[in-house]
Design an enzyme around this catalytic site. Structure first.
Site, PDB file in Angstrom:
ATOM      1  N   GLU A 314       0.821  -1.216   0.000  1.00 18.18           N
ATOM      2  CA  GLU A 314       0.000   0.000   0.000  1.00 18.18           C
ATOM      3  C   GLU A 314       0.852   1.263   0.000  1.00 18.18           C
ATOM      4  O   GLU A 314       0.610   2.226   0.721  1.00 18.18           O
ATOM      5  CB  GLU A 314      -0.982  -0.039   1.177  1.00 18.18           C
ATOM      6  CG  GLU A 314      -1.904  -1.259   1.073  1.00 18.18           C
ATOM      7  CD  GLU A 314      -2.867  -1.428   2.232  1.00 18.18           C
ATOM      8  OE1 GLU A 314      -3.789  -2.253   2.117  1.00 18.18           O
ATOM      9  OE2 GLU A 314      -2.689  -0.722   3.262  1.00 18.18           O
ATOM     10  N   GLU A 419      -6.297  -9.735  -3.160  1.00 24.86           N
ATOM     11  CA  GLU A 419      -6.985  -9.792  -1.863  1.00 24.86           C
ATOM     12  C   GLU A 419      -8.492  -9.634  -2.054  1.00 24.86           C
ATOM     13  O   GLU A 419      -9.162  -8.902  -1.318  1.00 24.86           O
ATOM     14  CB  GLU A 419      -6.463  -8.712  -0.913  1.00 24.86           C
ATOM     15  CG  GLU A 419      -4.967  -8.774  -0.652  1.00 24.86           C
ATOM     16  CD  GLU A 419      -4.489  -7.703   0.320  1.00 24.86           C
ATOM     17  OE1 GLU A 419      -5.333  -7.107   1.028  1.00 24.86           O
ATOM     18  OE2 GLU A 419      -3.266  -7.450   0.366  1.00 24.86           O
TER      19      GLU A 419
END
Length: 513
Positions: A314, A419
């Site tokens: 991220e 994910e």
């Protein structure tokens, strides 16, 4: 002509390849001249601005004008005081139609984010964004699903009100759900049949180590796993200097015994909230030493045993390491990881790139910009950077999802959904099926991992089974698609098309991003 298209002509009058063909191409280069509009502009009037400003009007408080340079005509919005001050075209959206959008954008100075927005009867819909530059044209590709029929306006906005927004080669092409589904099956026929063994899996956690029912359920379905938390820094070095890889080691051994490939998740997480408790307290020199120790430890331990590393997780939303160690911290870490584990693909793993068109932090243009930052680091040695799309969905916008993957595919780097899950909602299973179909059918997606690790107290956002490992509706979707993908044929597709189109047109797209 494939069996699919041949039978479609016979069984479904009016189904034509021309009307249902989707253009997967996109450009990530800034060009001297814009390319021709896709679909000849679709339903956009005067898409190449060859007829002056016909079809285009002022939106907000801008001034607009028609310009020409080297034989190319384009639209300019200037004298802008608010972000939305621009030019617009009035269109009519039809409920449940899926619209793919493209345009070529330039600004008169600097590098500026420009967004495409639709003003509809239900509010404003963000459909895509690009980083526009001066002296060359950048492609914006996006899309939306119409959640109701009615008039709308397409316009382009930028928070930088000092720049002129130049627009050319605009296209807006509608597709029916039946046509959209045909794209998916045509792509599967063309790409998936030639490369069997598509990687499909889920996250797992330590609960699998001592639960035979969990083991049996998982290993009978999946070929890929990601460890939910067990390989993360805060799990392996809870206290400084006290490393414990025993759980991750045991999970990796379990995966090997069952021929399950493993994605390494992760070397670092750039969110300050998810550091080991002792890490944020370190001064920069000690933090740098701790980072080097962690990197060397985890990457060396699992070298040549994984199919991927999420290196700085991220990294576009969070900047913990950069804020402490300098703006090149992530690029340096990627290079250091590659030096240790040269055969494993290093991923830039990020959320809201395909899930949410409103999030400006991880647009495809920002994603590509970050990749180029890593590549421009002076020690970069040409390693492949994988594109990890976390895919934590709350809403559904299939045209946007497809268009963004199209754009990222132009990098030539591998793309995975890493994910995948969906917030709890009445149609969670139906929307999951649509997302999985879209991902599996896209010719540039190379693998899918769902974020559905089982815990007795409940999964992160989406479970596939109950605590007795009986399928929930989401698990039924997974089994249904696994069976279909292993035995799919054009004939089976054509048999289900009319019923699917009828049911999904009424039930599928009750909301759109």
């Amino acid at each position: 002509m494939t069996l699919l298209l041949l039978l479609s002509f016979i069984l479904f009058p009016g189904f034509e390849a021309k009307s249902s063909t989707y253009d997967y191409t996109s450009s990530i280069e800034c060009l001297e001249h814009p390319q021709k509009p896709q679909y000849d502009g679709g339903i956009i009037k005067n898409p190449e601005l060859n007829n002056g400003l016909k079809g285009w009007t002022v939106f907000g408080g801008a001034r607009i004008e028609h310009r020409e340079s080297r034989g190319n005509h384009y639209l300019v919005s200037h004298s802008r005081n608010k972000s939305h001050d621009s030019a617009s075209q009035k269109i009519y959206l039809r409920k449940n139609r899926l619209y793919t959008l493209s345009a070529w954008i330039q600004v008169n100075e600097g590098n500026v984010t420009v967004k495409a927005v639709f003003k509809t009867i239900n509010g404003f819909k963000h459909a895509g964004a690009t980083i526009a530059k001066s002296n060359c044209w950048s492609m914006l590709k996006g899309g939306l699903t119409a959640d109701s029929s009615g008039p709308a306006e397409l316009y382009f906005e930028s928070n930088n009100t000092s720049v002129e927004i130049w627009v050319d080669s605009i296209s807006l092409q509608p597709f029916t759900y039946k046509e959209w589904r045909s794209h998916q099956y045509q792509s599967i026929e063309k790409t998936r049949k030639k490369i069997p063994g598509f990687p499909f899996g889920s996250a797992i956690n330590k609960n699998i180590l001592n639960n035979e029912a969990y083991q049996k359920w998982f290993t009978s379905r999946f070929t890929v796993a990601t460890f939910e938390n067990e390989m993360k820094w805060y799990s392996t070095e809870r206290n400084q200097g006290q490393e414990d890889y025993s759980t991750a080691d045991a999970m990796l051994e379990f995966a090997k015994q069952h021929d399950i490939a493993v994605r390494g998740h992760n070397v670092f997480w750039d969110d300050a909230r998810y550091q080991p408790g002792w890490v944020p307290l370190l001064p920069p020199d000690q933090l740098n030493s701790a980072v080097q120790k962690r990197l060397s430890s985890v990457v060396s331990r699992y070298k040549d045993q994984l199919i991927a590393w999420d290196v700085v997780n991220e990294n576009m939303h969070f900047k913990f390491l950069e804020s402490k160690l300098g703006q090149n911290a992530s690029a340096r870490i990627y290079n250091e990881v590659h030096k240790i584990d040269r055969e494993t693909t290093l991923f830039l793993n990020e959320f809201n790139t395909i899930e949410d068109s409103r999030d400006g932090s991880s647009t495809p243009a920002k994603y590509i910009q970050k990749i180029r930052e890593i590549q421009s680091y002076y020690e970069y040695c040409g390693f492949t950077i994988g594109i990890g799309l976390e895919s934590h969905f709350s809403t559904l916008n299939l045209p946007y999802m497809r268009a963004i993957i199209d754009t990222l595919a132009a990098t030539g780097f591998p793309i995975w959904l890493t994910e995948l899950d969906l917030t709890s909602q009445p149609k969670q299973a139906e929307y999951l099926e649509e997302i999985l179909r879209e991902a599996y059918s896209h010719p540039s997606v190379e693998g899918i991992v769902m974020w559905t690790a089982w815990r007795p107290e409940g999964c992160y956002r989406m479970c596939l089974t109950d605590n007795n490992f009986n399928n929930l509706p989401t698990g039924d979707v997974v089994d249904k698609l696994l069976q279909e993908w292993s035995n799919s044929t054009s004939v089976q597709y054509l048999k289900m098309m009319p019923a699917a189109a009828e049911s999904m047109n009424t039930a599928m797209f009750k909301f759109a991003a």
